[in-house]
Design an enzyme around this catalytic site. Structure first.
Site, PDB file in Angstrom:
ATOM      1  N   SER A 145      41.980  73.832  46.951  1.00 28.79           N
ATOM      2  CA  SER A 145      40.706  73.275  47.380  1.00 28.79           C
ATOM      3  C   SER A 145      39.592  74.311  47.223  1.00 28.79           C
ATOM      4  O   SER A 145      39.368  74.816  46.126  1.00 28.79           O
ATOM      5  CB  SER A 145      40.826  72.778  48.826  1.00 28.79           C
ATOM      6  OG  SER A 145      39.684  72.056  49.211  1.00 28.79           O
ATOM      7  N   ASP A 210      43.072  61.358  46.051  1.00 28.98           N
ATOM      8  CA  ASP A 210      42.331  62.354  46.832  1.00 28.98           C
ATOM      9  C   ASP A 210      40.949  61.785  47.177  1.00 28.98           C
ATOM     10  O   ASP A 210      40.141  61.512  46.284  1.00 28.98           O
ATOM     11  CB  ASP A 210      42.192  63.645  46.016  1.00 28.98           C
ATOM     12  CG  ASP A 210      41.690  64.816  46.838  1.00 28.98           C
ATOM     13  OD1 ASP A 210      40.895  64.595  47.767  1.00 28.98           O
ATOM     14  OD2 ASP A 210      42.077  65.950  46.528  1.00 28.98           O
ATOM     15  N   HIS A 239      44.464  64.770  49.626  1.00 27.17           N
ATOM     16  CA  HIS A 239      43.907  66.122  49.484  1.00 27.17           C
ATOM     17  C   HIS A 239      44.765  67.178  50.163  1.00 27.17           C
ATOM     18  O   HIS A 239      44.807  68.319  49.700  1.00 27.17           O
ATOM     19  CB  HIS A 239      42.492  66.162  50.055  1.00 27.17           C
ATOM     20  CG  HIS A 239      41.758  67.435  49.748  1.00 27.17           C
ATOM     21  ND1 HIS A 239      41.385  67.784  48.466  1.00 27.17           N
ATOM     22  CD2 HIS A 239      41.338  68.445  50.556  1.00 27.17           C
ATOM     23  CE1 HIS A 239      40.761  68.956  48.492  1.00 27.17           C
ATOM     24  NE2 HIS A 239      40.727  69.375  49.741  1.00 27.17           N
TER      25      HIS A 239
END
Length: 290
Positions: A145, A210, A239
């Protein structure tokens, strides 16, 4: 306007757990985690960054490791929350693992900002090279991320890096909020530009469902990478849950094995080139003596 938008993007980027999920304590000269089960192979470090912060890093050695993974975690976790995943990665991939908390996360001092995370990962990399003798060719950078930002920042500066893993990665900070076609100077984590300067193999992992960082980010980063490794698109993956899918660890195992084979092939080719150069030198000396 640019500064305002950039500040908004930064505000959405960092969510350090409050309170932190662990503490650190000193036992003589040794630093250990409190509230996390400790193992003898874990070394805890307090590292000073060039921007004046002191961050927590942990190095976990595996007796049969060929590579070291430097892991930059996501924006809403700290080392305490990531610990169980690190246990599994080290066990199943047989790697040394170095992880750290960004400035303002966990027991690290300072505030989380884009440029602080850059100095954070630089301090961790310096520790790996000076304390443990890790070479670029033995290092895999892993960014999850927001962690893809510092990961690509460092990867673009290491020409002999073994590999990069981008897990639910972002194209840039503003692109998470808006579907931009161009990059503004006030954007944060301009991964879309930095990936073009990474010379090593890149594995991209992303969930097709996601809802935080759209799958299109991962697909575009993979398209822009120079040395593409087979991507992992986890059908239905979100995610923050990709590690729960069995194909995640299976794909990571194949990736590590491929990097080991690549290292062995490169070592063989380099050895043959040195041997050939030695023969040519001996031949030239012989002819000169005649």
């Amino acid at each position: 306007m640019g500064s305002l938008v950039s500040n908004v993007a930064a505000k959405f980027a960092f969510f350090p757990p409050q309170p932190p999920t662990y503490n650190i304590q000193r036992e003589g000269a040794k630093i250990t985690f409190a509230r996390i089960r400790s193992e003898k192979n874990i070394h805890v470090h307090l590292l000073d960054t060039k921007r004046g912060n002191r961050i927590v890093a942990m190095y976990w050695r595996h007796p049969y490791a060929r590579f070291t993974v430097l892991y930059s975690h996501g924006n809403a976790a700290d080392l305490g929350q990531m610990y169980d995943l690190f246990v599994q990665l080290r066990k199943h991939l047989r790697i040394n693992l170095m992880a750290y908390d960004y400035s303002g996360y966990g027991a690290s001092t300072g505030k989380a900002t884009e440029y602080n995370t850059y100095s954070d990962i630089e301090a961790v990399y310096q520790c790996l090279t000076t304390e443990y003798g890790v070479k670029q060719e033995e290092l895999i950078l892993y960014g999850q991320s927001v962690g893809s930002g510092p990961t690509l920042h460092l990867a673009a500066r290491l020409p002999r890096l073994r590999a990069v893993v981008l897990h639910s990665a972002i194209l840039s900070g503003l692109r998470v909020l808006y579907p931009l076609k161009i990059t503004f100077c006030f954007d944060i984590y301009k991964n879309i530009d930095k990936i073009r300067h990474v010379k090593c193999p890149a594995l991209v992992i992303h969930g097709t469902a996601d809802d935080v960082v759209d799958w299109s980010h991962g697909k575009r980063l993979w398209e822009l990478s120079k040395e593409k490794y087979e991507p992992l698109w986890i059908k239905g993956g979100g995610h923050c849950n990709l590690e729960l899918y069995p194909e995640y660890i299976q794909h990571m195992r194949r990736f590590i094995k491929a990097m080991e084979n690549l290292e062995a092939r490169n070592n063989t080719e380099n050895g043959q080139q040195r041997c050939q150069q030695t023969k040519c030198t001996m031949c030239l000396k012989f002819r000169w003596n005649m």
